[in-house]
Scaffold this motif. Structure first.
Motif, short mmCIF file in Angstrom:
data_model
loop_
_atom_site.label_atom_id
_atom_site.label_comp_id
_atom_site.label_asym_id
_atom_site.label_seq_id
_atom_site.Cartn_x
_atom_site.Cartn_y
_atom_site.Cartn_z
N ASP A 108 0.73 -1.37 -0.34
CA ASP A 108 -0.01 0.16 0.03
C ASP A 108 0.80 1.15 -0.40
O ASP A 108 0.67 2.33 -0.88
CB ASP A 108 -0.65 -0.32 0.86
N GLN A 109 1.62 1.40 1.00
CA GLN A 109 2.67 2.36 0.93
C GLN A 109 3.16 2.76 -0.20
O GLN A 109 3.36 3.92 -0.46
CB GLN A 109 4.40 2.07 1.99
N LEU A 110 3.71 1.39 -0.57
CA LEU A 110 4.84 1.63 -1.95
C LEU A 110 3.72 2.04 -3.57
O LEU A 110 4.54 2.92 -4.18
CB LEU A 110 5.15 0.05 -2.75
N TRP A 111 2.26 1.50 -3.51
CA TRP A 111 1.81 2.44 -4.48
C TRP A 111 1.72 3.59 -4.48
O TRP A 111 1.48 4.73 -5.02
CB TRP A 111 0.45 1.38 -5.01
N LYS A 112 1.18 4.55 -2.85
CA LYS A 112 1.77 5.45 -2.32
C LYS A 112 2.40 6.60 -2.79
O LYS A 112 2.04 7.42 -3.29
CB LYS A 112 0.86 6.37 -1.30
N GLU A 113 3.79 6.18 -3.25
CA GLU A 113 5.24 6.89 -3.21
C GLU A 113 5.59 6.75 -4.30
O GLU A 113 6.57 7.61 -4.63
CB GLU A 113 6.44 5.81 -2.03
N ILE A 114 5.03 5.71 -5.13
CA ILE A 114 5.66 5.67 -6.85
C ILE A 114 4.84 6.56 -7.48
O ILE A 114 3.95 7.10 -7.65
CB ILE A 114 5.09 3.99 -7.34
N THR A 115 6.15 7.19 -8.15
CA THR A 115 6.25 8.69 -9.18
C THR A 115 5.42 7.76 -10.64
O THR A 115 5.57 6.73 -11.28
CB THR A 115 7.32 9.27 -9.53
N PRO A 116 4.78 9.10 -11.10
CA PRO A 116 3.87 8.31 -12.66
C PRO A 116 4.74 7.60 -13.58
O PRO A 116 4.99 7.12 -13.88
CB PRO A 116 3.18 9.73 -12.98
N ASP A 117 6.66 8.69 -13.16
CA ASP A 117 7.53 8.18 -14.69
C ASP A 117 7.77 6.34 -14.04
O ASP A 117 8.84 6.33 -15.42
CB ASP A 117 8.72 8.73 -14.61
N LYS A 118 7.72 5.83 -12.84
CA LYS A 118 8.33 4.92 -13.33
C LYS A 118 7.33 3.57 -12.82
O LYS A 118 7.26 2.30 -13.20
CB LYS A 118 8.61 5.00 -11.52
N LEU A 119 5.48 4.12 -13.85
CA LEU A 119 4.58 2.69 -13.54
C LEU A 119 4.52 3.04 -14.74
O LEU A 119 4.33 3.90 -15.94
CB LEU A 119 3.88 3.65 -13.44
N MET A 120 4.00 1.46 -15.24
CA MET A 120 3.72 1.26 -17.02
C MET A 120 2.63 1.26 -16.75
O MET A 120 1.95 0.02 -15.61
CB MET A 120 4.87 -0.07 -16.70
N ASP A 121 1.75 1.18 -17.69
CA ASP A 121 0.52 1.28 -18.20
C ASP A 121 0.22 1.00 -19.11
O ASP A 121 0.03 0.68 -19.93
CB ASP A 121 -0.78 2.64 -18.17
N SER A 122 -1.45 -0.21 -19.18
CA SER A 122 -2.67 -0.92 -20.00
C SER A 122 -3.92 -0.44 -20.32
O SER A 122 -3.54 -0.93 -19.23
CB SER A 122 -1.54 -2.12 -20.50
N LYS A 123 -3.86 0.35 -21.39
CA LYS A 123 -5.56 0.23 -21.32
C LYS A 123 -6.07 -0.74 -22.03
O LYS A 123 -5.70 -1.39 -22.93
CB LYS A 123 -5.73 1.09 -22.02
N LEU A 124 -7.33 -1.21 -21.85
CA LEU A 124 -8.27 -2.69 -22.33
C LEU A 124 -9.61 -1.48 -22.35
O LEU A 124 -10.08 -0.89 -21.17
CB LEU A 124 -8.44 -3.65 -21.79
N LYS A 125 -10.04 -1.15 -23.84
CA LYS A 125 -11.75 -0.78 -23.51
C LYS A 125 -12.62 -2.37 -23.28
O LYS A 125 -12.01 -3.61 -23.84
CB LYS A 125 -11.91 -0.28 -24.84
N CYS A 126 -13.65 -1.93 -22.66
CA CYS A 126 -14.58 -2.74 -22.64
C CYS A 126 -15.89 -2.89 -24.29
O CYS A 126 -16.16 -2.05 -24.90
CB CYS A 126 -15.83 -2.70 -21.82
#
Length: 259
Positions: A108-126
């Motif tokens: 939980d703390q890790l997700w709060k402190e992570i910066t956006p530039d270190k996140l990997m995102d993938s999107k799916l539409k319904c």
């Protein structure tokens, strides 16, 4: 990588672009996302949606070990009509991931402190489709060619009645088959969700075993390992049972079509 650019997604996601839900939608409909970690590092993941009140996601977060995978069950809540409204087509899901740090950490703390530039995102539409769709050539009954040029009025009436009767029987058989398919899907979804719940319980007990091992020393190792092994055996037995039930149901349905 340029400044401000997000890193490329490390996980293999199936499906990669569209999450399809097949009706009828008067009861809960479940679709599945498979996440696979092909890297040599642990990866933390989290599933987000633009409509959290419309969907139930299980599990919605966790950690993937190297070369491992997990199946995510996404359940669409029952709709008021036979088909979702136009607003549902705007719904999207996002798979967010990041590399897990070495050693112990608080998720939980890790997700709060992570910066956006270190996140990997993938999107799916319904995407939504009706399970009662029937090919056009299945609701038509072809009549045998008439050899005689002269046909009496009574023969015409008899031919029409026969065609109507055959068409009604075909519709009834199709309706029964659709109902059986729906039942099989619901049973498969229930069994798969139970399997996911069992996997979560195994992971929870393994984590508890590791913590007990660290606190109590070697004396807790034997008992924790035995519990984990027992649950693993239960999980394997449950999977075999699910596959057997599904095979029997599929055989029954196939037999009815052949007969």
């Amino acid at each position: 990588m340029f400044k401000g650019e997000k890193p490329e997604q490390v996980l293999q996601i199936d499906p990669s672009n569209e999450l399809r839900f097949t009706g009828p939608f008067t009861s809960a409909v479940t679709s599945y996302i498979t996440l696979k970690n092909p890297s040599e590092k642990k990866v933390c993941y989290k599933i987000k949606t633009t409509a959290p009140k419309q969907y139930c996601v299980r599990p919605n977060s966790g950690t993937l070990d190297p070369m491992s995978s997990v199946e995510i069950a996404v359940s669409l809540q029952p709709q008021q009509g036979d088909f979702p409204s136009s607003e549902n087509y705007k719904h999207k899901f996002m798979v967010q991931t990041m590399f897990a740090p070495d050693g112990d950490y608080d998720s939980d703390q890790l997700w709060k402190e992570i910066t956006p530039d270190k996140l990997m995102d993938s999107k799916l539409k319904c995407v939504f489709s009706s399970g009662s769709e029937v090919p056009a050539n299945q609701d038509c009954v072809k009549e045998a060619p008439v050899q005689e040029k002269k046909v009496t009025k009574s023969n015409k009436v008899s031919s029409v009645k026969s065609s109507i009767k055959v068409g009604t029987q075909a519709e009834n058989e199709l309706a029964r088959a659709a109902a059986e398919v729906k039942t099989l899907r619901e049973e498969e979804s229930t069994l798969r969700q139970e399997n996911l719940a069992l996997k979560e319980e195994v992971l929870r007990l393994r984590k508890a075993t590791r913590e007990a091992r660290e606190q109590s020393g070697d004396s807790a190792i034997g008992g924790g390992s035995a519990n984990a092994q027992t649950l693993a055996n239960m999980e394997n037995n449950r999977v075999y049972l699910i596959l057997g039930i599904f095979a029997v149901l599929f055989g029954i349905l196939l037999g009815k079509f052949l007969l």
